[in-house]
Design a protein around this motif. Structure first.
Motif, short mmCIF file in Angstrom:
data_model
loop_
_atom_site.label_atom_id
_atom_site.label_comp_id
_atom_site.label_asym_id
_atom_site.label_seq_id
_atom_site.Cartn_x
_atom_site.Cartn_y
_atom_site.Cartn_z
N THR A 279 0.82 -1.21 0.00
CA THR A 279 0.00 0.00 0.00
C THR A 279 0.86 1.26 0.00
OG1 THR A 279 -0.11 0.05 2.42
CG2 THR A 279 -1.84 -1.16 1.27
N TRP A 281 0.12 5.29 1.44
CA TRP A 281 -0.81 6.22 2.06
C TRP A 281 -0.69 7.55 1.33
CZ3 TRP A 281 -0.35 10.91 4.75
CH2 TRP A 281 -1.51 11.34 5.41
N LEU A 290 -5.83 5.01 1.10
CA LEU A 290 -4.83 3.96 1.09
C LEU A 290 -4.90 3.28 -0.26
CD1 LEU A 290 -2.81 2.91 3.24
CD2 LEU A 290 -4.40 1.03 3.67
N VAL A 292 -3.98 0.52 -2.71
CA VAL A 292 -3.55 -0.87 -2.65
C VAL A 292 -2.99 -1.29 -4.01
CG1 VAL A 292 -4.26 -3.25 -2.19
CG2 VAL A 292 -5.28 -1.35 -0.89
#
Length: 377
Positions: A279, A281, A290, A292
């Motif tokens: 991930t 941020w 977030l 992914v």
């Protein structure tokens, strides 16, 4: 011995390994994944090499490192030994006409690292250093977002690399010995990764730095008079005017291998945590998200390194595999973006000496550029 080398790179490289510890295991797995023939290993003794041969499934154990390096059937040498031996081993391998993958730090001082950079260039060999955190797909995604301007003008950079494996006085390792590990330990070992990642992701350079270091224990189980640091804290400025701080520690309870960078610009913040590498941020004034890892939604380089579908986690060994695969591709003539070479190892040595100098004098120091060092000769 019959000479099997050819004037062009073979379709399947033959890899040799020097050293029989944890990093040799990691390197050999990556070499195997990249399609190399795991041809030979040498270590501190024939017995040690034989044990590693059996444990790692390597074709041959060599009686000496010299025998391995001088074998014309070996194409690439992986140096996975204590830091103070890197200069001699990489030098010998390059002079023997071998491509080299050398563990970091490339050398324990700038002079020796400069020599290896020049030798690799004059020999015309591929020579790389495993700054493997560059090869996490989400690191490449962070780099692409910053390069495209999505974060805006970078203002601040935070970074840390925290471990706890030397937390106790009873914890010991060859790395605490300056004679084997060099004059810096925590920074040269893991701070080098942190600074390489910061400069790689931002495409910016640390130009000034002010550092303090601490050694918690004057002696450990098998070593007296420890001279290398357990932790380093530093503030820095970059070429573009950003400011930052970093913390490197091998005595942070509960932190096993926590490498984190957080880069803030005028539009957004990007944070990557190596212990959660799937991930990113992404922070904005109005909310955060977030992101992914999903190859279908990533930049081209991030997607290239996403060797597994979304939802199937990739980690450290995958990053190492990608680094070795790109090194081997370079040997075959395919130079891919972001491959860390001996020149990056030299850059790390320059930063390490700057940290040492600043922590000793208690003042800011200017970080020299490689071209400045070359011009000074």
């Amino acid at each position: 011995m019959e000479n099997h080398r050819t004037t062009t790179a073979p379709s399947r490289l033959r890899a040799g390994f020097v050293g029989a510890g944890f990093m040799a295991e990691v390197h050999s797995r990556a070499a195997r994944a990249a399609g190399a023939e795991i041809a030979g290993i040498a270590s501190s003794s024939p017995a040690s090499a034989a044990r590693a041969r059996d444990r790692l499934g390597i074709a041959q154990a060599y009686a000496s490192v010299q025998d391995l390096i001088e074998d014309d059937a070996i194409d690439v040498i992986h140096v996975c030994t204590p830091n103070a031996t890197h200069l001699e081993l990489a030098d010998a391998a390059l002079k023997a006409g071998k491509h080299v993958v050398c563990e970091k730090p490339l050398a324990t001082n700038v002079k020796d690292a400069t020599h290896l950079v020049e030798l690799a260039a004059s020999a015309g060999m591929v020579a790389t250093v495993p700054f493997v955190y560059r090869f996490h797909p989400m690191v490449r995604e962070a780099r692409a977002r910053i390069a495209s301007g999505q974060t805006g003008r970078i203002s601040t950079i935070q970074g840390s690399y925290l471990q706890d494996w030397l937390l106790s006085r009873d914890d010991d390792n060859w790395r605490v010995d300056a004679g084997l590990g060099g004059p810096s330990r925590a920074f040269a070992d893991i701070g080098s990764h942190l600074c390489d990642l910061i400069e790689f992701v931002t495409n910016d350079r640390i130009t000034r730095i002010g550092a303090v270091s601490r050694t918690l224990f004057s002696g450990r189980a098998n070593h007296e008079e420890i001279q290398t640091e357990d932790l380093v804290a530093a503030v820095f400025a970059t070429d573009t005017g950003a400011v930052g701080n970093l913390l490197v520690s091998q005595v942070a309870p509960g932190r096993k291998n926590r490498l984190m960078i957080e880069i803030s610009g005028t539009e957004s913040t990007v944070q990557f945590d190596q212990e959660a590498p799937e991930t990113l941020w992404l922070g904005k004034r109005a909310g955060s998200e977030l992101l992914v890892r999903d190859p279908d939604a990533l930049s081209p380089e991030a997607a290239r390194l996403s060797v597994l579908p979304a939802g199937h986690p990739q980690g450290y060994q995958d990053a190492f595999n990608a680094f070795v695969a790109d090194t081997y591709a370079a040997i075959q003539g395919d130079i891919r973006d972001g491959l860390p070479t001996f020149r990056d190892g030299l850059r790390s040595a320059v930063l390490t000496e700057s940290i040492i100098e600043s922590s000793k004098c208690g003042e800011w120091v200017d970080v020299k550029e490689v071209k400045e060092l070359e011009g000074a000769r």
